[in-house]
Design a protein around this motif. Structure first.
Motif, PDB file in Angstrom:
ATOM      1  N   ARG A 132       0.723  -1.320   0.077  1.00  0.00           N
ATOM      2  CA  ARG A 132      -0.168  -0.101   0.016  1.00  0.00           C
ATOM      3  C   ARG A 132       0.852   1.031   0.236  1.00  0.00           C
ATOM      4  NH1 ARG A 132      -1.733   0.073   5.270  1.00  0.00           N
ATOM      5  NH2 ARG A 132      -0.086   1.675   5.661  1.00  0.00           N
ATOM      6  N   GLU A 133       1.809   1.333   1.085  1.00  0.00           N
ATOM      7  CA  GLU A 133       2.701   2.428   0.904  1.00  0.00           C
ATOM      8  C   GLU A 133       3.520   2.637  -0.399  1.00  0.00           C
ATOM      9  OE1 GLU A 133       2.965   4.895   3.347  1.00  0.00           O
ATOM     10  OE2 GLU A 133       1.095   3.748   3.775  1.00  0.00           O
ATOM     11  N   LEU A 134       3.818   1.725  -1.133  1.00  0.00           N
ATOM     12  CA  LEU A 134       4.558   1.735  -2.566  1.00  0.00           C
ATOM     13  C   LEU A 134       3.665   2.466  -3.408  1.00  0.00           C
ATOM     14  CD1 LEU A 134       7.095   1.163  -4.141  1.00  0.00           C
ATOM     15  CD2 LEU A 134       6.203  -1.161  -4.478  1.00  0.00           C
ATOM     16  N   LEU A 135       2.229   2.030  -3.418  1.00  0.00           N
ATOM     17  CA  LEU A 135       1.459   2.569  -4.254  1.00  0.00           C
ATOM     18  C   LEU A 135       1.002   4.037  -3.933  1.00  0.00           C
ATOM     19  CD1 LEU A 135      -0.653  -0.672  -4.692  1.00  0.00           C
ATOM     20  CD2 LEU A 135       0.773   0.299  -6.267  1.00  0.00           C
ATOM     21  N   ILE A 136       1.130   4.054  -2.844  1.00  0.00           N
ATOM     22  CA  ILE A 136       0.803   5.640  -2.395  1.00  0.00           C
ATOM     23  C   ILE A 136       1.914   6.562  -2.685  1.00  0.00           C
ATOM     24  CG2 ILE A 136       0.575   7.227  -0.271  1.00  0.00           C
ATOM     25  CD1 ILE A 136      -1.254   5.097   1.030  1.00  0.00           C
ATOM     26  N   THR A 137       3.089   6.231  -2.557  1.00  0.00           N
ATOM     27  CA  THR A 137       4.416   7.044  -3.027  1.00  0.00           C
ATOM     28  C   THR A 137       4.260   7.215  -4.566  1.00  0.00           C
ATOM     29  OG1 THR A 137       5.464   6.033  -0.964  1.00  0.00           O
ATOM     30  CG2 THR A 137       6.846   6.879  -2.844  1.00  0.00           C
ATOM     31  N   ALA A 138       4.013   6.088  -5.198  1.00  0.00           N
ATOM     32  CA  ALA A 138       3.971   6.386  -6.678  1.00  0.00           C
ATOM     33  C   ALA A 138       3.077   7.230  -7.049  1.00  0.00           C
ATOM     34  CB  ALA A 138       3.665   4.885  -7.328  1.00  0.00           C
ATOM     35  N   ALA A 139       1.678   7.025  -6.522  1.00  0.00           N
ATOM     36  CA  ALA A 139       0.539   8.047  -6.952  1.00  0.00           C
ATOM     37  C   ALA A 139       1.171   9.613  -6.198  1.00  0.00           C
ATOM     38  CB  ALA A 139      -0.767   7.701  -5.980  1.00  0.00           C
ATOM     39  N   SER A 140       1.670   9.819  -5.255  1.00  0.00           N
ATOM     40  CA  SER A 140       2.156  11.090  -4.882  1.00  0.00           C
ATOM     41  C   SER A 140       3.127  11.545  -5.825  1.00  0.00           C
ATOM     42  CB  SER A 140       2.775  11.088  -3.580  1.00  0.00           C
ATOM     43  OG  SER A 140       3.870  10.270  -3.510  1.00  0.00           O
ATOM     44  N   ARG A 141       3.983  10.869  -6.335  1.00  0.00           N
ATOM     45  CA  ARG A 141       4.928  11.327  -7.364  1.00  0.00           C
ATOM     46  C   ARG A 141       4.221  11.615  -8.804  1.00  0.00           C
ATOM     47  NH1 ARG A 141      10.359   9.290  -6.429  1.00  0.00           N
ATOM     48  NH2 ARG A 141      10.657   9.400  -4.528  1.00  0.00           N
ATOM     49  N   HIS A 142       3.360  10.784  -8.959  1.00  0.00           N
ATOM     50  CA  HIS A 142       2.335  11.073 -10.169  1.00  0.00           C
ATOM     51  C   HIS A 142       1.648  12.640 -10.054  1.00  0.00           C
ATOM     52  CE1 HIS A 142      -0.227  10.380 -13.703  1.00  0.00           C
ATOM     53  NE2 HIS A 142      -1.220  10.937 -12.796  1.00  0.00           N
ATOM     54  N   TRP A 143       1.195  12.757  -8.924  1.00  0.00           N
ATOM     55  CA  TRP A 143       0.577  13.929  -8.831  1.00  0.00           C
ATOM     56  C   TRP A 143       1.319  15.023  -8.103  1.00  0.00           C
ATOM     57  CZ3 TRP A 143      -3.231  10.378  -5.784  1.00  0.00           C
ATOM     58  CH2 TRP A 143      -4.202   9.746  -6.781  1.00  0.00           C
ATOM     59  N   GLN A 144       2.652  14.796  -8.070  1.00  0.00           N
ATOM     60  CA  GLN A 144       3.490  15.815  -7.338  1.00  0.00           C
ATOM     61  C   GLN A 144       2.910  16.429  -6.305  1.00  0.00           C
ATOM     62  OE1 GLN A 144       4.733  18.260 -10.716  1.00  0.00           O
ATOM     63  NE2 GLN A 144       5.968  16.772 -11.580  1.00  0.00           N
ATOM     64  N   THR A 145       2.410  15.565  -5.412  1.00  0.00           N
ATOM     65  CA  THR A 145       1.889  16.065  -4.148  1.00  0.00           C
ATOM     66  C   THR A 145       2.459  15.216  -2.873  1.00  0.00           C
ATOM     67  OG1 THR A 145      -0.037  16.501  -3.004  1.00  0.00           O
ATOM     68  CG2 THR A 145      -0.081  14.873  -4.288  1.00  0.00           C
ATOM     69  N   SER A 146       2.110  15.715  -1.867  1.00  0.00           N
ATOM     70  CA  SER A 146       2.694  15.048  -0.637  1.00  0.00           C
ATOM     71  C   SER A 146       1.836  13.686  -0.424  1.00  0.00           C
ATOM     72  CB  SER A 146       2.458  15.794   0.668  1.00  0.00           C
ATOM     73  OG  SER A 146       2.736  15.108   2.066  1.00  0.00           O
ATOM     74  N   LYS A 147       2.366  12.734   0.305  1.00  0.00           N
ATOM     75  CA  LYS A 147       1.920  11.430   0.486  1.00  0.00           C
ATOM     76  C   LYS A 147       0.764  11.602   1.522  1.00  0.00           C
ATOM     77  CE  LYS A 147       5.278   8.756   1.858  1.00  0.00           C
ATOM     78  NZ  LYS A 147       5.832   7.493   2.316  1.00  0.00           N
ATOM     79  N   HIS A 148       0.712  12.516   2.294  1.00  0.00           N
ATOM     80  CA  HIS A 148      -0.228  12.974   3.237  1.00  0.00           C
ATOM     81  C   HIS A 148      -1.487  13.282   2.636  1.00  0.00           C
ATOM     82  CE1 HIS A 148       2.747  12.322   6.436  1.00  0.00           C
ATOM     83  NE2 HIS A 148       3.448  13.251   6.171  1.00  0.00           N
ATOM     84  N   GLU A 149      -1.406  13.677   1.607  1.00  0.00           N
ATOM     85  CA  GLU A 149      -2.494  14.089   0.621  1.00  0.00           C
ATOM     86  C   GLU A 149      -2.881  13.099  -0.097  1.00  0.00           C
ATOM     87  OE1 GLU A 149      -1.552  17.669  -1.527  1.00  0.00           O
ATOM     88  OE2 GLU A 149      -1.708  18.896   0.165  1.00  0.00           O
ATOM     89  N   CYS A 150      -2.622  11.832  -0.061  1.00  0.00           N
ATOM     90  CA  CYS A 150      -3.129  10.775  -0.888  1.00  0.00           C
ATOM     91  C   CYS A 150      -3.718   9.797   0.124  1.00  0.00           C
ATOM     92  CB  CYS A 150      -1.884   9.974  -1.711  1.00  0.00           C
ATOM     93  SG  CYS A 150      -1.073  11.263  -2.791  1.00  0.00           S
ATOM     94  N   GLN A 151      -4.672   8.902  -0.332  1.00  0.00           N
ATOM     95  CA  GLN A 151      -5.296   8.110   0.510  1.00  0.00           C
ATOM     96  C   GLN A 151      -5.687   6.980  -0.193  1.00  0.00           C
ATOM     97  OE1 GLN A 151      -9.454   8.343   2.383  1.00  0.00           O
ATOM     98  NE2 GLN A 151      -8.179   8.912   4.050  1.00  0.00           N
TER      99      GLN A 151
END
Length: 723
Positions: A132-151
């Motif tokens: 899960r954390e790996l996928l959240i990190t990938a999404a944050s990179r895609h959106w160029q945002t903080s992981k804390h803004e991803c769920q």
């Protein structure tokens, strides 16, 4: 759904230092170096990511969970999938569960000791959290945002700021470029999957017939085999005449193997017909079997002191009580007799086995399927190149019951031997008679309990001495020497009841009768004698059996809670239907505490009828409440069979029973109503597969005493018919 598909490319990077780091790690973090990681080739696979061995995320959003324990009807497929789903933030039905084959990089794949959930409670949640954390990190990179803004939720990662979402499968390209997280936080509360009761993952394939068992494997040019074993324990094959059997059309081969005579035919019924026409001479062993009827005499022998605690005070003025209890051998009698499919070809060994111990199946298949020279070079190659895999593959199938019998791999050895000899794929199927008469039995035991009571009923001294064949000595002859055997004394030591002095002594026997692990092992026989004798002490102290136990459990609130819950729900002390009586028992095993109240009656023929069993259990954190209830119901039915009906007797060096007509099981009509009440705790989950078995026999025996005044100290429980 669940599928039997064990071939996965996995790699483990773990050394002793990393193992110690994992052992010391806190409950909410993980040092990733411990975990099985995939090979480099798999890591760069274009259509999936597999950051840990158990979980694959595919581009099409499929999530595959490779389950490394064996499903034998206990529902572990569902419970383990729930652990992954909880931290991966998906529903259980979003996982495609595939049965993993044997691979040492999964670690311990044994299924037994009620340990599947306990041993995976942390590591499978961590596996889900890492992914899960790996996928959240990938999404944050895609959106160029903080992981804390991803769920993460329902197999998607959501951007809390913009409302955008990406499915897990859409993130695998970015995930491939990222390091796998080394530290992850786990949920400590607010579970959304754990504690619920989703539909069982393994049921659809069992309903539609697609579930694969050991004898269900279809291979080109497959033949069916069965084995005739020596009826005498420790006996040997002298000679056999197969002329008449081989004359049957479709019977292909009859030859000697290490364990007996193998018959190979086009189908099972032809092989069984050939068995009837075989003429075999067996040599009896020179070693004699000590009959269980002699065990009482052996109680006077010195044994191994398993426990000696407290102070042996002056017994003047105390009341002495003594009783002897006897339990017979028990067979596992799984609904699926022993079966296995094997194919040995071109230096490869393929095995499809319903096994509780895939590692043992692997070793046995390798020993019988690979030549000694090849094994030598393979071992040398593994030392030079640790990632090298042997040419032996164990595919774990569904198990039609296990109960400890399929910890052994004798049937795997036979299938591989026969396949190697014939050069054809072989489907090995034992007859019910062979299965019942060539088991690894629960040992027969005899026990003497002696207690001294003070005037108020408190226990001044408790002495427990038991005699029986050692399971450990039989399975591992050089393992214990003159030591004890916890598999025989488990449940007899460290009792929770208050006692000034306690001793447990075990007179160990070695025998040619095969003995092994049977559901709840030593806790079964020791709970029967311990809880029956506690009832005897309560009667001697003129105290209610429930109140007496409570008086002795003052410093064990968890045990008091399950005892009181079972008693309250059963209506202990209240008026029952005419002719109905209650008995109660309490026991702890595999980390769980279980109390059971049996409601019984005695009919005009002196037959014991169990109408209802009320069960209370504290198993810590509850993963799947329906799964716990199902296990308690199963355990009670299993235990009632041994309490009321089944027994293996050995005469003239062989088992007398041959099928269910003389080794009878509890029928549907005889099955009582079972009510299970669960105390939901916060400690890590404990075992639930076995703890429900031990209390039922003493609960019934104690109820019989309440009904008749007779103490039944021998299983199966029998009242003398009135003239």
């Amino acid at each position: 759904m669940t599928e039997n598909n064990p071939d996965q490319s996995l790699q483990l990077r773990m050394d002793r230092r990393q193992f110690l780091i994992l052992s010391a790690a806190g409950a909410t973090s993980l040092v990733l170096g411990i975990y099985p990681e995939i090979s480099e080739a798999a890591a760069t696979h274009a259509n999936k990511i597999q950051p840990v061995a158990w979980i694959e995320i595919h581009r099409d959003n499929r999530i595959v969970f490779h389950m490394s324990k064996s499903e034998m009807g206990q529902g572990v497929t569902t419970s383990l999938a729930m652990l992954v789903a909880e931290e991966l933030h998906v529903a259980v039905d979003q996982l495609k569960v595939e049965q993993a084959g044997y691979d040492p990089r999964y670690g311990n794949q044994n299924t037994g000791g009620s340990n599947s959930v306990q041993s995976n409670w942390q590591r499978l949640r961590e596996a889900g959290a890492i992914t899960r954390e790996l996928l959240i990190t990938a999404a944050s990179r895609h959106w160029q945002t903080s992981k804390h803004e991803c769920q993460a939720s329902q197999a998607q990662v959501h951007n809390l700021k913009t409302g955008a979402s990406l499915h897990y499968g859409e993130l695998i390209d970015l995930a491939h470029t990222l390091p796998v997280p080394k530290h992850v936080a786990l949920k400590s509360r607010d579970f959304t999957v754990i504690g619920t009761s989703p539909p069982r993952v393994d049921l659809p394939s069992k309903i539609n017939g697609r579930a694969k068992y050991g004898a269900d494997i279809a291979l080109d040019k497959i033949l069916t085999a069965t084995v005739v074993h020596c009826p005498y324990f420790g006996g040997q094959l002298t000679s056999f005449d197969a002329k008449a059997a081989l004359a049957i059309p479709g019977v292909r081969h009859i030859f000697k193997i290490h364990s007996g005579v193998a018959i190979v035919a086009d189908n099972y019924w032809l092989a069984d017909e050939a068995r009837k026409k075989l003429k075999i001479d067996w040599q009896r062993p020179s070693e004699k079997i000590i009959p269980a009827s002699e065990y009482r005499r052996l109680l006077d022998n010195n044994g191994f002191v398993a426990e000696h605690t407290g102070t042996l005070v002056d017994m003047t003025g105390t009341q002495k009580l003594e009783a002897v209890y006897e339990l017979p051998y028990q067979a596992h009698a799984t609904m699926e007799p022993m079966s296995c499919t094997a194919y040995v070809h071109d230096g490869h060994v393929q095995v499809w086995a319903p096994t509780q111990k895939p590692g043992n199946a692997f070793n046995v298949a390798r020993e019988h399927g690979i030549s000694p020279i090849s094994r030598f070079f393979d071992k040398a190659w593994n030392k030079l190149f640790p990632g090298h895999h042997d040419d032996v593959h164990i595919h774990v199938t569904q198990l039609g019951g296990g109960f400890g019998r399929r910890f052994q791999s004798d049937f795997v050895a036979e299938a591989v031997q026969i396949a190697k000899e014939t050069g054809r794929p072989i489907r090995l199927m034992w007859s019910r008679e062979e299965d019942l008469q060539h088991d690894y039995y629960h040992p027969a035991t005899t026990h003497r309990l002696t207690a001294h009571l003070h005037a108020d009923g408190s226990i001044a001294s408790w002495q427990h001495k038991l005699v029986g064949n050692s399971i450990n000595e039989y399975l591992w002859p050089s393992s214990n020497g003159k030591g004890g055997d916890h598999s025989m004394t488990g449940g007899a030591t460290h009792l929770p009841y208050a006692m000034t002095h306690r001793s447990v002594e075990y007179v160990k026997l070695t025998s040619i009768v095969p003995v092994g692990f049977w559901r709840s092992v030593g806790d079964f026989h020791n709970a029967f004698v311990k809880e029956s004798f506690i009832d005897e002490l309560a009667h001697a102290a003129r105290l209610d059996p429930l109140q007496y136990r409570k008086q002795l459990l003052g410093h064990h609130p968890e045990l008091l809670a399950v005892l009181q819950l079972a008693a309250d729900r059963a209506g202990w002390g209240k008026t029952l239907s005419a002719g109905h009586f209650h008995g109660i028992a309490l026991h702890s095993a595999n980390g769980s505490h279980v109390a059971e109240v049996a409601e019984i009656s005695i009919d005009d023929t002196q037959l014991i009828r169990v109408h209802k069993v009320t069960c209370a259990i504290d198993c810590g954190t509850v993963i799947n409440p329906d799964g716990v209830r199902a296990q308690m119901e199963s355990a009670i039915v299993f235990g009632l069979t041994a309490a009321l009906k089944s027994a293996i007797t050995i005469e003239d060096g062989k088992v007398q029973q041959s099928n269910f007509h003389d080794f009878s099981l509890l029928t549907m009509q005889e099955t009582p109503q079972v009510e299970t009440y669960i105390i939901k705790g916060t400690r890590p989950p404990a075992g639930v597969g076995e703890p429900g078995v031990p209390p039922i026999a003493p609960a019934v025996a104690n109820a019989v005493f309440a009904a008749t005044g007779q103490r039944l100290r021998r299983l199966p429980l029998r009242l003398q018919k009135q003239a």
